[in-house]
Design a protein around this motif. Structure first.
Motif, PDB file in Angstrom:
ATOM      1  N   ASP A 128       0.930  -1.233   0.004  1.00 24.24           N
ATOM      2  CA  ASP A 128      -0.048   0.085  -0.023  1.00 24.24           C
ATOM      3  C   ASP A 128       0.962   1.252  -0.066  1.00 24.24           C
ATOM      4  OD1 ASP A 128      -2.394  -1.613  -0.054  1.00 24.24           O
ATOM      5  OD2 ASP A 128      -2.605  -1.277   2.144  1.00 24.24           O
ATOM      6  N   THR A 129       1.794   1.145   0.583  1.00 22.61           N
ATOM      7  CA  THR A 129       2.941   2.413   0.757  1.00 22.61           C
ATOM      8  C   THR A 129       3.746   2.435  -0.469  1.00 22.61           C
ATOM      9  OG1 THR A 129       4.222   1.269   2.215  1.00 22.61           O
ATOM     10  CG2 THR A 129       2.544   2.622   3.175  1.00 22.61           C
ATOM     11  N   PHE A 130       4.201   1.574  -1.226  1.00 20.96           N
ATOM     12  CA  PHE A 130       4.795   1.292  -2.211  1.00 20.96           C
ATOM     13  C   PHE A 130       4.448   2.078  -3.508  1.00 20.96           C
ATOM     14  CE2 PHE A 130       7.230  -0.301  -6.154  1.00 20.96           C
ATOM     15  CZ  PHE A 130       8.367  -0.423  -5.511  1.00 20.96           C
ATOM     16  N   ILE A 131       4.862   3.198  -4.003  1.00 16.04           N
ATOM     17  CA  ILE A 131       4.728   3.879  -5.204  1.00 16.04           C
ATOM     18  C   ILE A 131       4.987   3.421  -6.458  1.00 16.04           C
ATOM     19  CG2 ILE A 131       4.437   6.284  -6.277  1.00 16.04           C
ATOM     20  CD1 ILE A 131       3.604   6.513  -3.470  1.00 16.04           C
ATOM     21  N   VAL A 132       3.997   3.040  -7.087  1.00 16.21           N
ATOM     22  CA  VAL A 132       4.107   2.293  -8.356  1.00 16.21           C
ATOM     23  C   VAL A 132       4.178   2.970  -9.630  1.00 16.21           C
ATOM     24  CG1 VAL A 132       3.380   0.460 -10.014  1.00 16.21           C
ATOM     25  CG2 VAL A 132       3.149   0.220  -7.504  1.00 16.21           C
ATOM     26  N   GLY A 133       5.148   3.032 -10.261  1.00 20.97           N
ATOM     27  CA  GLY A 133       5.465   3.749 -11.839  1.00 20.97           C
ATOM     28  C   GLY A 133       5.952   2.911 -12.721  1.00 20.97           C
ATOM     29  N   GLU A 134       6.301   3.240 -14.088  1.00 20.94           N
ATOM     30  CA  GLU A 134       6.668   2.655 -14.926  1.00 20.94           C
ATOM     31  C   GLU A 134       8.211   1.956 -14.740  1.00 20.94           C
ATOM     32  OE1 GLU A 134       5.451   1.658 -17.787  1.00 20.94           O
ATOM     33  OE2 GLU A 134       3.437   2.675 -16.867  1.00 20.94           O
ATOM     34  N   SER A 135       8.828   2.732 -13.790  1.00 19.67           N
ATOM     35  CA  SER A 135      10.218   2.137 -13.515  1.00 19.67           C
ATOM     36  C   SER A 135      10.260   0.932 -12.663  1.00 19.67           C
ATOM     37  CB  SER A 135      10.906   3.351 -12.703  1.00 19.67           C
ATOM     38  OG  SER A 135      10.259   3.807 -11.461  1.00 19.67           O
ATOM     39  N   ASN A 136       9.019   0.507 -11.971  1.00 22.83           N
ATOM     40  CA  ASN A 136       9.290  -0.565 -11.400  1.00 22.83           C
ATOM     41  C   ASN A 136       7.929  -1.412 -11.155  1.00 22.83           C
ATOM     42  OD1 ASN A 136       7.027   0.769  -9.727  1.00 22.83           O
ATOM     43  ND2 ASN A 136       8.423   1.904  -8.376  1.00 22.83           N
ATOM     44  N   ARG A 137       7.327  -1.193 -12.130  1.00 20.09           N
ATOM     45  CA  ARG A 137       5.854  -1.871 -12.366  1.00 20.09           C
ATOM     46  C   ARG A 137       6.194  -3.399 -12.384  1.00 20.09           C
ATOM     47  NH1 ARG A 137       1.360   0.740 -13.210  1.00 20.09           N
ATOM     48  NH2 ARG A 137       2.581   2.478 -14.152  1.00 20.09           N
ATOM     49  N   LEU A 138       6.946  -4.025 -13.231  1.00 19.88           N
ATOM     50  CA  LEU A 138       7.202  -5.198 -13.151  1.00 19.88           C
ATOM     51  C   LEU A 138       7.414  -5.838 -12.012  1.00 19.88           C
ATOM     52  CD1 LEU A 138       7.495  -7.910 -14.875  1.00 19.88           C
ATOM     53  CD2 LEU A 138       9.640  -7.215 -15.578  1.00 19.88           C
ATOM     54  N   ALA A 139       8.620  -5.484 -11.259  1.00 18.70           N
ATOM     55  CA  ALA A 139       9.089  -5.826  -9.990  1.00 18.70           C
ATOM     56  C   ALA A 139       7.757  -5.986  -8.801  1.00 18.70           C
ATOM     57  CB  ALA A 139      10.146  -5.160  -9.469  1.00 18.70           C
ATOM     58  N   SER A 140       7.132  -4.756  -9.071  1.00 14.88           N
ATOM     59  CA  SER A 140       5.965  -4.775  -8.108  1.00 14.88           C
ATOM     60  C   SER A 140       5.009  -5.778  -8.264  1.00 14.88           C
ATOM     61  CB  SER A 140       5.347  -3.165  -8.163  1.00 14.88           C
ATOM     62  OG  SER A 140       4.355  -3.209  -7.193  1.00 14.88           O
ATOM     63  N   ALA A 141       4.496  -5.860  -9.610  1.00 17.61           N
ATOM     64  CA  ALA A 141       3.442  -6.813  -9.814  1.00 17.61           C
ATOM     65  C   ALA A 141       3.927  -8.313  -9.541  1.00 17.61           C
ATOM     66  CB  ALA A 141       3.110  -6.674 -11.187  1.00 17.61           C
ATOM     67  N   ALA A 142       5.226  -8.655  -9.796  1.00 17.26           N
ATOM     68  CA  ALA A 142       5.678 -10.152  -9.638  1.00 17.26           C
ATOM     69  C   ALA A 142       5.596 -10.384  -8.154  1.00 17.26           C
ATOM     70  CB  ALA A 142       7.131 -10.189 -10.215  1.00 17.26           C
ATOM     71  N   CYS A 143       6.026  -9.143  -7.358  1.00 15.79           N
ATOM     72  CA  CYS A 143       6.129  -9.372  -5.913  1.00 15.79           C
ATOM     73  C   CYS A 143       4.672  -9.808  -5.299  1.00 15.79           C
ATOM     74  CB  CYS A 143       6.917  -8.359  -5.101  1.00 15.79           C
ATOM     75  SG  CYS A 143       8.611  -8.240  -5.087  1.00 15.79           S
ATOM     76  N   LYS A 144       3.702  -9.025  -5.793  1.00 18.66           N
ATOM     77  CA  LYS A 144       2.573  -8.844  -5.330  1.00 18.66           C
ATOM     78  C   LYS A 144       1.698 -10.434  -5.491  1.00 18.66           C
ATOM     79  CE  LYS A 144       0.357  -4.167  -5.228  1.00 18.66           C
ATOM     80  NZ  LYS A 144      -0.459  -3.667  -5.591  1.00 18.66           N
ATOM     81  N   ALA A 145       2.123 -10.831  -6.866  1.00 18.46           N
ATOM     82  CA  ALA A 145       1.569 -12.203  -7.370  1.00 18.46           C
ATOM     83  C   ALA A 145       1.992 -13.237  -6.393  1.00 18.46           C
ATOM     84  CB  ALA A 145       2.039 -12.608  -8.916  1.00 18.46           C
ATOM     85  N   ILE A 146       3.215 -13.309  -6.352  1.00 17.35           N
ATOM     86  CA  ILE A 146       4.032 -14.332  -5.080  1.00 17.35           C
ATOM     87  C   ILE A 146       3.310 -14.055  -3.718  1.00 17.35           C
ATOM     88  CG2 ILE A 146       6.036 -14.776  -4.109  1.00 17.35           C
ATOM     89  CD1 ILE A 146       7.792 -13.945  -6.527  1.00 17.35           C
ATOM     90  N   ALA A 147       3.087 -12.877  -3.172  1.00 23.87           N
ATOM     91  CA  ALA A 147       2.611 -12.600  -1.983  1.00 23.87           C
ATOM     92  C   ALA A 147       1.353 -13.251  -1.717  1.00 23.87           C
ATOM     93  CB  ALA A 147       2.963 -11.302  -1.697  1.00 23.87           C
ATOM     94  N   GLN A 148       0.375 -13.174  -3.155  1.00 23.01           N
ATOM     95  CA  GLN A 148      -0.741 -13.423  -2.803  1.00 23.01           C
ATOM     96  C   GLN A 148      -1.136 -14.971  -3.129  1.00 23.01           C
ATOM     97  OE1 GLN A 148      -2.700 -10.855  -5.792  1.00 23.01           O
ATOM     98  NE2 GLN A 148      -2.404  -9.106  -4.423  1.00 23.01           N
ATOM     99  N   GLY A 149       0.175 -15.679  -3.460  1.00 23.53           N
ATOM    100  CA  GLY A 149       0.184 -17.169  -3.440  1.00 23.53           C
ATOM    101  C   GLY A 149      -0.434 -17.724  -4.819  1.00 23.53           C
ATOM    102  N   LYS A 150      -0.135 -16.877  -6.012  1.00 21.73           N
ATOM    103  CA  LYS A 150      -0.260 -17.457  -6.868  1.00 21.73           C
ATOM    104  C   LYS A 150       0.541 -18.494  -7.538  1.00 21.73           C
ATOM    105  CE  LYS A 150      -2.774 -13.087  -8.387  1.00 21.73           C
ATOM    106  NZ  LYS A 150      -3.004 -12.050  -9.457  1.00 21.73           N
ATOM    107  N   GLN A 151       0.395 -19.533  -8.086  1.00 26.22           N
ATOM    108  CA  GLN A 151       1.211 -20.428  -8.653  1.00 26.22           C
ATOM    109  C   GLN A 151       1.868 -19.938  -9.860  1.00 26.22           C
ATOM    110  OE1 GLN A 151       2.009 -22.974  -6.343  1.00 26.22           O
ATOM    111  NE2 GLN A 151       0.655 -21.988  -5.269  1.00 26.22           N
ATOM    112  N   LEU A 152       3.160 -19.406  -9.804  1.00 23.57           N
ATOM    113  CA  LEU A 152       3.697 -18.787 -10.978  1.00 23.57           C
ATOM    114  C   LEU A 152       5.158 -19.560 -10.901  1.00 23.57           C
ATOM    115  CD1 LEU A 152       2.521 -15.183 -10.547  1.00 23.57           C
ATOM    116  CD2 LEU A 152       1.740 -16.852 -12.181  1.00 23.57           C
ATOM    117  N   GLU A 153       5.230 -20.629 -11.653  1.00 24.17           N
ATOM    118  CA  GLU A 153       6.575 -21.462 -11.439  1.00 24.17           C
ATOM    119  C   GLU A 153       7.784 -20.637 -12.292  1.00 24.17           C
ATOM    120  OE1 GLU A 153       6.274 -25.283 -12.918  1.00 24.17           O
ATOM    121  OE2 GLU A 153       4.962 -25.957 -11.377  1.00 24.17           O
ATOM    122  N   ASN A 154       7.295 -20.081 -13.377  1.00 23.11           N
ATOM    123  CA  ASN A 154       8.141 -19.332 -14.018  1.00 23.11           C
ATOM    124  C   ASN A 154       8.858 -18.005 -13.355  1.00 23.11           C
ATOM    125  OD1 ASN A 154       8.097 -20.847 -16.337  1.00 23.11           O
ATOM    126  ND2 ASN A 154       6.473 -19.593 -17.136  1.00 23.11           N
TER     127      ASN A 154
END
Length: 461
Positions: A128-154
């Motif tokens: 919630d306190t991480f400011i998302v922009g084009e510079s960090n969007r991929l890293a932020s989205a990947a971390c969120k997906a992992i934290a939410q327990g999505k099964q993403l082997e890649n």
């Protein structure tokens, strides 16, 4: 006027400052002596001394010049400066002993309110306190997906890399906090590479390597910060490799951060580089203007600090490379406005940015670090690098040092030449151009120089 005390009191009356600033910062100053053009002042409280030196030094010099008729240099003493010794041993001291109680601003309600606001404004490391922009969007989205327990082997491992101060650690902590909330039963191991190495060395020394292995290989999630620190540490790399293998084979999520891509970490085993690249590589670049402006607005809101839009935009335009710098500038602005009853202005922002940039990379310290790092890599002494020695290896080290200094500081070629025994600016130009040419032809040489620049950046961050 019969004494320096009289002179100083007259000067104080002429200062164009608010009553609040006068009581908080000027009244605690006690004049000690005037010796030729050197003024010595005593301030018992270290915090007050730092604030006076940072924000009122030039004002004091200017007004003392008006009273005395000549320029002065000011030395600030505190309890840590052996003040009693100065009083006892210097016959030119104008006052013998300070008997009046020194005002302590840390008890002032404004100071307490400021510190409370600063503490409450510190970001909790969540998404919630991480400011998302084009510079960090991929890293932020990947971390969120992992934290939410999505099964993403890649995504396993997820390897995040960026320059210091761009949010890697925030994202790691956000993952840890989110997973801990969702799965309190999980064993989440979050460690810096340096801590991992130190614990491993200690386990070998104390014959507790089995306990060490159990701690890390029983993790449900393994988060490692700054893996570039493993470079050159062969035994620790071996232990990390086996920990990685066991956890990955068991399907446990691994997230790693570094200041560079895997292939750019020198002196690290190829098998580890391969493992780092198995999953998703996500880089974080310096934030674009809009993201920097959003960070400034968010931090100002948390501090309840009202900054004019033109001032925020100026700060966002100037502080481009490091989020910690941006947040530090806002905290400093809050301190000044709170404790001096002033409002944010463009001039204030300019001064703060100059201070923040200097604090982030103090040039004299940086020059020394560059020369020391280069001397270590090229096996020559710092004295040889600065000398007139024309030995081929010394000359190469000297040229590299000049090039690196030109890249990590804003020193002119003339100023750099002075750091190397007073060499002419043309010598520095020749050296930097030669390093550039060799870097274009020799990839190993280029990697060494690039590594030096990154390491110096990390030491200053």
């Amino acid at each position: 006027m019969n004494s320096f005390s009289d002179i100083f009191e007259l000067m104080k009356k002429q200062l164009d400052i608010t009553d609040t600033a006068r009581s908080l910062w000027i009244d605690p100053i006690k004049p000690v002596k005037l010796n030729n053009n050197k003024v010595t002042l005593f301030i018992a409280n270290d915090y007050v001394k730092d604030m006076v030196q940072t924000h009122f030094d030039q004002l004091l010099k200017t007004n003392l010049k008006e009273v005395l008729g000549f320029d002065v240099e000011i030395e600030y003493l505190s309890e840590e400066n052996n003040y009693e010794n100065v009083l006892a041993n210097d016959e030119n001291v104008d006052i013998i002993r300070i008997v009046d109680p020194i005002p302590d601003p840390t008890y002032d309600p404004r100071f307490i309110d400021m510190k409370n606001k600063e503490n409450n404004s510190n970001y909790k490391h969540t998404f919630d306190t991480f400011i998302v922009g084009e510079s960090n969007r991929l890293a932020s989205a990947a971390c969120k997906a992992i934290a939410q327990g999505k099964q993403l082997e890649n995504y396993n491992p997820l390897y995040i890399y960026s320059q210091p101060g761009l949010g890697k650690t925030h994202l790691l902590c956000a993952v840890k906090n989110e997973v801990s909330m969702r799965h309190p039963e999980y064993n989440i191991v979050y460690v810096s590479a340096e801590t991992f190495v130190n614990e491993f060395i200690n386990s070998v020394r104390t014959y507790t390597t089995e306990d060490f292995k159990h701690k890390y290989r029983s993790a449900d999630m393994f988060l490692v910060d700054d893996v570039q620190f493993f470079a050159g540490k062969k035994e620790s790399q071996n232990e990390l490799f086996h920990t990685f293998e066991e956890l990955h084979r068991a399907g446990k999520h691994i997230i790693l951060t570094s200041d560079r891509p895997p292939k750019e970490i020198n002196d690290i085993e190829t098998r580890l580089i391969t493992r780092f690249e198995w999953g998703l590589l996500a880089d974080i670049t310096p934030p674009e203007f809009e993201t920097r402006l959003a960070i400034i607005k968010r931090k100002a809101e948390l501090l309840n600090l009202k900054i004019p839009n033109n001032v925020m935009e100026y700060m966002a335009d100037k502080l481009k490379n490091n989020i910690r710098q941006i947040e530090g500038a806002i905290v400093k602005m809050n301190a000044i406005t709170t404790l001096t009853d002033s409002t944010p202005t463009l001039m204030m922002a300019q001064n703060i940015i100059r201070e923040v940039m200097t604090e982030h990379q103090p040039i004299p310290v940086t020059v020394e670090k560059v020369i020391n790092e280069v001397s270590h890599i090229f096996s020559v002494s710092p004295e040889e690098i600065r000398s007139q020695n024309r030995n081929a290896q010394v000359s190469t080290a000297r040229q590299v040092a000049m090039y690196v200094i030109s890249k990590v500081t804003n020193l002119s070629c003339t100023s750099i030449g002075k750091e190397f025994g007073g060499r002419d600016h043309s010598t520095v130009v020749y050296a930097t151009n030669k390093v550039k040419k060799v870097m274009q032809k020799d990839s190993s040489y280029r990697a060494t120089v690039d590594d030096l620049i990154k390491n110096i950046g990390n030491l200053n961050s």
